[in-house]
Design an enzyme around this catalytic site. Sequence first.
Site, PDB file in Angstrom:
ATOM      1  N   SER A 254       0.848  -1.185   0.000  1.00  0.00           N
ATOM      2  CA  SER A 254       0.000   0.000   0.000  1.00  0.00           C
ATOM      3  C   SER A 254       0.886   1.239   0.000  1.00  0.00           C
ATOM      4  O   SER A 254       2.115   1.143   0.009  1.00  0.00           O
ATOM      5  CB  SER A 254      -0.917   0.012   1.229  1.00  0.00           C
ATOM      6  OG  SER A 254      -0.143   0.127   2.414  1.00  0.00           O
ATOM      7  N   LYS A 255       0.245   2.414   0.005  1.00  0.00           N
ATOM      8  CA  LYS A 255       0.985   3.680  -0.051  1.00  0.00           C
ATOM      9  C   LYS A 255       1.978   3.818   1.096  1.00  0.00           C
ATOM     10  O   LYS A 255       3.020   4.454   0.951  1.00  0.00           O
ATOM     11  CB  LYS A 255       0.006   4.857  -0.014  1.00  0.00           C
ATOM     12  CG  LYS A 255      -0.786   5.048  -1.298  1.00  0.00           C
ATOM     13  CD  LYS A 255      -1.682   6.264  -1.179  1.00  0.00           C
ATOM     14  CE  LYS A 255      -2.495   6.476  -2.449  1.00  0.00           C
ATOM     15  NZ  LYS A 255      -3.408   7.632  -2.330  1.00  0.00           N
ATOM     16  N   ARG A 256       1.639   3.235   2.259  1.00  0.00           N
ATOM     17  CA  ARG A 256       2.538   3.421   3.400  1.00  0.00           C
ATOM     18  C   ARG A 256       3.878   2.721   3.210  1.00  0.00           C
ATOM     19  O   ARG A 256       4.826   2.963   3.944  1.00  0.00           O
ATOM     20  CB  ARG A 256       1.872   2.940   4.693  1.00  0.00           C
ATOM     21  CG  ARG A 256       1.526   1.461   4.720  1.00  0.00           C
ATOM     22  CD  ARG A 256       0.634   1.160   5.927  1.00  0.00           C
ATOM     23  NE  ARG A 256       0.167  -0.207   5.906  1.00  0.00           N
ATOM     24  CZ  ARG A 256       0.826  -1.225   6.396  1.00  0.00           C
ATOM     25  NH1 ARG A 256       2.016  -1.020   6.949  1.00  0.00           N
ATOM     26  NH2 ARG A 256       0.344  -2.443   6.363  1.00  0.00           N
ATOM     27  N   HIS A 257       3.974   1.827   2.223  1.00  0.00           N
ATOM     28  CA  HIS A 257       5.249   1.168   1.936  1.00  0.00           C
ATOM     29  C   HIS A 257       6.108   1.985   0.972  1.00  0.00           C
ATOM     30  O   HIS A 257       7.197   1.579   0.602  1.00  0.00           O
ATOM     31  CB  HIS A 257       5.006  -0.223   1.340  1.00  0.00           C
ATOM     32  CG  HIS A 257       4.326  -1.168   2.288  1.00  0.00           C
ATOM     33  ND1 HIS A 257       3.013  -1.547   2.146  1.00  0.00           N
ATOM     34  CD2 HIS A 257       4.783  -1.798   3.403  1.00  0.00           C
ATOM     35  CE1 HIS A 257       2.686  -2.376   3.117  1.00  0.00           C
ATOM     36  NE2 HIS A 257       3.732  -2.538   3.897  1.00  0.00           N
ATOM     37  N   GLY A 258       5.600   3.147   0.552  1.00  0.00           N
ATOM     38  CA  GLY A 258       6.327   3.958  -0.430  1.00  0.00           C
ATOM     39  C   GLY A 258       5.491   4.111  -1.683  1.00  0.00           C
ATOM     40  O   GLY A 258       4.290   3.878  -1.687  1.00  0.00           O
TER      41      GLY A 258
END
Length: 490
Positions: A254-258
């Site tokens: 997801s976005k939180r992984h980059g």
Amino acid sequence: MNTVRVRFAPSPTGYLHVGGARTALFNWLFARQHRGVFVLRIEDTDLARSTEEATQAILDSLEYLGLDWDEGPRKGGSFGPYFQSERLHLYRQYVEKLMEQGRAYKCYCTPEELDQRREEQIKRGEATHYDRHCLHLSPEERAQYEAEGRSYAIRFKALDEGVTEVDDLIRGKVRFDNTAQVDDFVIVKSDGMPTYNFAVVVDDALMGITHVIRGEDHLSNTPKQIQIYQALGFPVPQFAHIPMILGSDRALLSKRHGATSVMQFKEDGYLPAAMVNYLALLGWSYDDAQTIFSIPELVEKFSLEKVSKNPAVFDMQKLEWMNGVYIRELTLEELLAEVLPFWQKAGFVPGEITPELKGYCLRILKELQPRMKLLAEAVELARYFFTDDYQYNQEAVAKVLTKPRTEEILQYLAEVVAGAQELQEEELKPLFKQGMEKFGVKMGDLMQPLRVAVTGTNVSPGIYEVLALLGRERVLERIERTIKMLKERS
């Protein structure tokens, strides 16, 4: 053997993320290897969420990755993708056929009624499912609902006994219990738009798709789709469900992984060939040894037999490393073509560059290329080559420029630069060695203050190469600026 026909069918409700790009790539590679056809279909029946911007982002992402498709409506001299919103008449035709066969029926149940029945099933400890309330309506009951002005959806009458088997090319045989796992699902919503599970079958059948290669999150949809294929008398394609992509913490990517948007990777400076190479390795491997594959090699060696059943982990560090490998394989001319848009956006160079400026840029890239992992890094790495108005790295200042006698050392170095005929290593190095003896310091104690003075940081290409590129006048101005800054601080 029939021609292999595969498709990529994204919904235009947002950017194309790496999972979708990997699915598109696996389909494209499979088609190219088998000299088949790669179809692009935009599944835009969700009118509330589909946008033209998202459609364009998908097309731009595929173009960036080099994943060209082979057929579609002619638009502007080239193939446009198919759009489901332009095929509604076809879905209506096949809904009517199912209703005539008794394999589909109108459902007048309201969302509130469905929720209430679902809650009652949960209280009784039953699996939630549609109870076929509207399948057995009398003509009078149906007329009453119509008189009330109730809207209706259309449900598919699923098989209520036996199993539906998916012969998956990656996961083997997967069986679904028709009674417990497939209820009468909606194929046309109350607004008249077909649902995914129905439209995808009609499209894949009419487009002659032979292999459906998609993410494993679609596996649970497959028995529903197979039953529709069979009810309409369509041949069932071969299915291959590829593994999900996880972040480094083993959660779904997801976005939180980059960055997960394909176009964000482009903006960050990842080369298309590196992205394709890395995406291909998310769930597939040729052997335990080879990591770097050219696109022709991927086309030659890719196979569904070597796609893993296990989730793939997206490793940003490995992707950066791989991108660095690809950057170092470029010629300087090729690298300049890739870097120029970043330098132009930063205001370092104009839209049209002179031969003299081009030569300067190539000399800079010769020094930066071994250090680069991302094209976007070329902006900060090269800033001091293009502008004198750079900021000092304060950690470098504290570490290097606060040592005793730094001002004296810089003044000596300014005299050396001013008096040297050429700013070349063979001429400067002996003079720097004299400075070591004069101040009783090591070579690094001379080089690092000079490096910080002329670049603003203590990390750069070789100091002799930097001095030669900057030229005598700029070097002297920067040393003077630094000495002035130190005097003001003392």
